[in-house]
Write a protein that holds these residues in place. Structure first.
Motif, PDB file in Angstrom:
ATOM      1  N   ILE A 127       4.698 -40.007  25.738  1.00  0.00           N
ATOM      2  CA  ILE A 127       5.402 -40.762  26.799  1.00  0.00           C
ATOM      3  C   ILE A 127       6.479 -41.362  26.432  1.00  0.00           C
ATOM      4  O   ILE A 127       7.809 -41.620  26.920  1.00  0.00           O
ATOM      5  CB  ILE A 127       4.585 -41.582  27.838  1.00  0.00           C
ATOM      6  N   GLY A 128       6.347 -42.179  25.361  1.00  0.00           N
ATOM      7  CA  GLY A 128       7.430 -42.995  24.755  1.00  0.00           C
ATOM      8  C   GLY A 128       8.677 -42.108  24.352  1.00  0.00           C
ATOM      9  O   GLY A 128       9.786 -42.269  24.438  1.00  0.00           O
ATOM     10  N   LEU A 129       8.302 -41.061  23.522  1.00  0.00           N
ATOM     11  CA  LEU A 129       9.296 -40.213  23.116  1.00  0.00           C
ATOM     12  C   LEU A 129       9.965 -39.352  24.180  1.00  0.00           C
ATOM     13  O   LEU A 129      11.108 -39.105  24.124  1.00  0.00           O
ATOM     14  CB  LEU A 129       8.516 -39.267  22.182  1.00  0.00           C
ATOM     15  N   ILE A 130       9.273 -38.976  25.306  1.00  0.00           N
ATOM     16  CA  ILE A 130       9.693 -38.549  26.288  1.00  0.00           C
ATOM     17  C   ILE A 130      10.595 -39.214  27.050  1.00  0.00           C
ATOM     18  O   ILE A 130      11.631 -38.767  27.671  1.00  0.00           O
ATOM     19  CB  ILE A 130       8.631 -37.676  27.299  1.00  0.00           C
ATOM     20  N   LEU A 131      10.348 -40.511  27.099  1.00  0.00           N
ATOM     21  CA  LEU A 131      11.301 -41.651  27.915  1.00  0.00           C
ATOM     22  C   LEU A 131      12.695 -41.507  27.183  1.00  0.00           C
ATOM     23  O   LEU A 131      13.495 -41.378  27.682  1.00  0.00           O
ATOM     24  CB  LEU A 131      10.562 -42.881  27.751  1.00  0.00           C
ATOM     25  N   ILE A 132      12.387 -41.423  25.719  1.00  0.00           N
ATOM     26  CA  ILE A 132      13.754 -41.541  24.921  1.00  0.00           C
ATOM     27  C   ILE A 132      14.479 -40.322  25.208  1.00  0.00           C
ATOM     28  O   ILE A 132      15.937 -40.223  25.496  1.00  0.00           O
ATOM     29  CB  ILE A 132      13.376 -41.736  23.603  1.00  0.00           C
ATOM     30  N   LEU A 133      13.979 -39.017  25.288  1.00  0.00           N
ATOM     31  CA  LEU A 133      14.636 -37.755  25.204  1.00  0.00           C
ATOM     32  C   LEU A 133      15.240 -37.644  26.644  1.00  0.00           C
ATOM     33  O   LEU A 133      16.203 -37.017  26.732  1.00  0.00           O
ATOM     34  CB  LEU A 133      13.534 -36.594  24.973  1.00  0.00           C
ATOM     35  N   TYR A 374      10.905 -47.005  23.007  1.00  0.00           N
ATOM     36  CA  TYR A 374      10.673 -47.228  21.645  1.00  0.00           C
ATOM     37  C   TYR A 374       9.552 -48.084  21.261  1.00  0.00           C
ATOM     38  O   TYR A 374       8.838 -47.872  20.437  1.00  0.00           O
ATOM     39  CB  TYR A 374      11.908 -47.991  21.216  1.00  0.00           C
ATOM     40  N   LYS A 375       9.233 -48.972  22.248  1.00  0.00           N
ATOM     41  CA  LYS A 375       8.054 -49.741  22.136  1.00  0.00           C
ATOM     42  C   LYS A 375       6.834 -49.316  22.195  1.00  0.00           C
ATOM     43  O   LYS A 375       5.867 -49.473  21.094  1.00  0.00           O
ATOM     44  CB  LYS A 375       8.110 -50.846  23.189  1.00  0.00           C
ATOM     45  N   LEU A 376       6.851 -47.951  22.889  1.00  0.00           N
ATOM     46  CA  LEU A 376       5.529 -47.143  22.819  1.00  0.00           C
ATOM     47  C   LEU A 376       5.260 -46.271  21.882  1.00  0.00           C
ATOM     48  O   LEU A 376       4.286 -45.995  21.460  1.00  0.00           O
ATOM     49  CB  LEU A 376       5.637 -46.367  24.173  1.00  0.00           C
TER      50      LEU A 376
END
Length: 549
Positions: A127-133, A374-376
């Motif tokens: 979910i952290g990576l998806i947020l960034i993307l 990033y925190k995730l």
């Protein structure tokens, strides 16, 4: 770290700033999930308000935040299209809420306890990576796609293609605002970490939003043609009167309560929303610095009540959601008052301050979400799982890849399958322990020895050479399958033919019936030739039988 007592008044100094952070994160997500679901934007805001206030009061989770979830967008969009009536869909949401309450009373919340830790961590990192993307395009000024907690539904775009294409549609002012806000967020985090007192209570997202509005206002004043307008800003419907505001709400179509499609959709929503909530609760409890445990059955009832209320007043279905919850944790919340207050802020802002919120550039909110992502998904998280070994690292990584390739629910199910495989593999390997020292063999059976261990036990026993001494220690096994017992008994019967001395250590308490075939063989009832090899087979009992007294 001792867990704080549930003194909501004393925790307000931490919960109020956190509620502002969650509010700023939740606002675009509520709108984005509604757009992704082919529903009105206001229905997403209603779900956010209900998730904060109603679920917040009913739940016993300290840090979880509920609201409309991207994981349900495909189901919601398909349901609305199937029923061809948003009011009929609201009825399905109400019924789903009732079913969730029933599941809570049936104690179905235990399901969440069976998800491996690596899968939960993988879900958070994904979910952290998806947020960034998903948010980088908004940071660059490409606001042609909606915001979600988890990703973009395939029919409307792909997070990877949207990410790449965004670099060809950069809006300079949005990029400037987003870049400044993101850099400020990281710098502020490092500054505040070393400080004490009032400064720690100032939420960075609030400062980020103020900076963004200030920069855009400067461009509006000096270079109007370059300033951000339209889709680059938050959009909330504005009511000119109380009656117009109330018109934004909808009620269910009760005439379709026995409609087969409505009932089917209700069951689907109840099951998927319950599973997503349980997974999110497990993840949030894992993030909680005080390691408090949420009663999952109570959570199902709270989520059911939330969906019941949301459906009655025109909102989308709600679940416990990771992004808002993790933002809540990272901003220092201590009790559920943060989640409740974020719902109050959503209600007040939508009712009285929509024109103020419509001044916020989406690039600023993207910066907040990228920081949360990033925190995730910190690089240190990947390093720590790699050091734990492949049995921990692979389920973690495969869960991430599966979620990125499919969606949250499918990805987690795949991750659970991989985690169970490695768990089974570990148990399979450790169930049988074999040591050889100068033809003196020790076969130690541990834990649960199932029929799946039969092949390796049989092969190892067949490899024992003539004239050897074998100790079969079954005293530490909690369970031994009958097929394995027969394999050992066959070996013990045949052992004297190869001049192999066998000693069996067993527990009378757990292994009643071991050596029955040997006894039959000695008595001549096994059907084979009877030989007297008592000197080659002995039985020891390490664990005495329990006293009748």
């Amino acid at each position: 770290m001792a867990a704080p007592r549930a003194n909501y008044f004393k925790s307000l100094s931490s919960d109020i700033p956190s509620s502002i952070v969650v509010f700023l994160v939740a606002l675009p997500l509520c709108l984005g999930v509604a757009l992704a679901s082919n529903a009105s934007p206001f229905s997403g805001l209603i779900a956010g308000i209900v998730g904060g206030i109603v679920v917040g009061f009913a739940s016993k989770s300290h840090l979880s935040v509920s609201g409309p979830a991207a994981g349900l967008t495909v189901i919601v969009a398909a349901a609305i299209a199937t029923l061809q009536s948003f009011e009929a869909f609201l009825l399905a949401v109400v019924l789903a809420g009732v079913l969730q309450i029933i599941l809570g009373f049936l104690k179905a919340g235990v399901i969440g306890d069976y998800v491996p830790n690596g899968v939960i961590k993988g879900m958070l990192a994904a979910i952290g990576l998806i947020l960034i993307l998903n948010q980088v395009p908004h940071l660059l000024g490409d606001d042609s796609h909606f915001e979600t907690d988890e990703g973009v539904i395939p029919e409307k775009g792909n997070i990877f293609s949207n990410f790449i294409n965004a670099f060809a549609h950069i809006t300079p002012v949005a990029f400037l605002i987003g870049g400044v806000c993101l850099a400020f967020h990281f710098v502020w985090e490092k500054i505040v970490a070393k400080q004490k007192g009032f400064i720690k209570a100032v939420p960075a997202p609030l400062l980020v939003v103020l900076i963004a509005v200030g920069i855009n206002y400067y461009f509006q004043s000096s270079q109007p043609a370059s300033a951000l307008v339209g889709d680059h800003l938050v959009k909330i419907p504005i009511a000119n009167s109380p009656n117009e505001f109330l018109s934004f709400f909808n009620t269910p179509d009760w005439s379709r309560i026995f409609d087969y499609n409505v009932l089917t959709i209700a069951v689907t929503l109840a099951l998927v929303a319950s599973l997503e909530s349980l997974l999110s609760i497990e993840a949030v409890d894992d993030l909680d610095p005080y390691q408090r445990v949420t009663p999952t059955n109570r959570e199902l009832k709270a989520q059911g009540l939330g969906n019941l209320v949301s459906g009655l007043i025109g909102g989308l279905p709600v679940t416990s959601v990771i992004v808002r919850s993790s933002a809540n944790v990272n901003s220092g919340a201590k009790t559920k008052m943060s989640a409740i207050l974020h719902g109050v802020l959503l209600l007040v802002s939508v009712a009285f301050l929509p024109f103020v919120l419509n001044m916020i550039p989406k690039a600023a909110l993207a910066a907040v979400l990228i920081f949360t992502g990033y925190k995730l998904a910190k690089p240190s998280l990947f390093k720590s799982f790699y050091k734990k070994g492949w049995d921990q690292f692979l389920p973690f990584v495969i869960t991430i890849v599966a979620i990125l390739a499919t969606d949250l629910l499918k990805g987690v199910i795949i991750g659970i399958g991989v985690g169970l495989f490695f768990s089974f593999r570990s148990n399979f390997r450790s169930a049988v322990f074999v040591v050889n020292d100068n033809n003196k063999y020790l076969f130690r059976l541990r834990k649960d020895v199932s029929f799946l261990n039969k092949a390796i036990i049989k092969r190892k026993l067949e490899e024992v050479p003539e004239g050897s001494s074998v100790i079969i220690d079954a005293s530490r096994a909690d369970f031994i399958d009958r097929d394995v017992i027969e394999t050992i008994e066959d070996f013990m019967i045949a052992a004297p033919l190869k001049d192999i001395h066998v000693e069996l250590k067993k527990s009378n308490l757990r292994d009643q019936g071991f050596n029955e075939k040997i006894a039959d063989h000695k008595n001549g009832t096994s059907g084979g030739p009877v030989r007297n090899h008592d000197k080659s087979v002995s039985v020891k009992t390490d664990v005495p039988a329990p006293s009748k007294n």
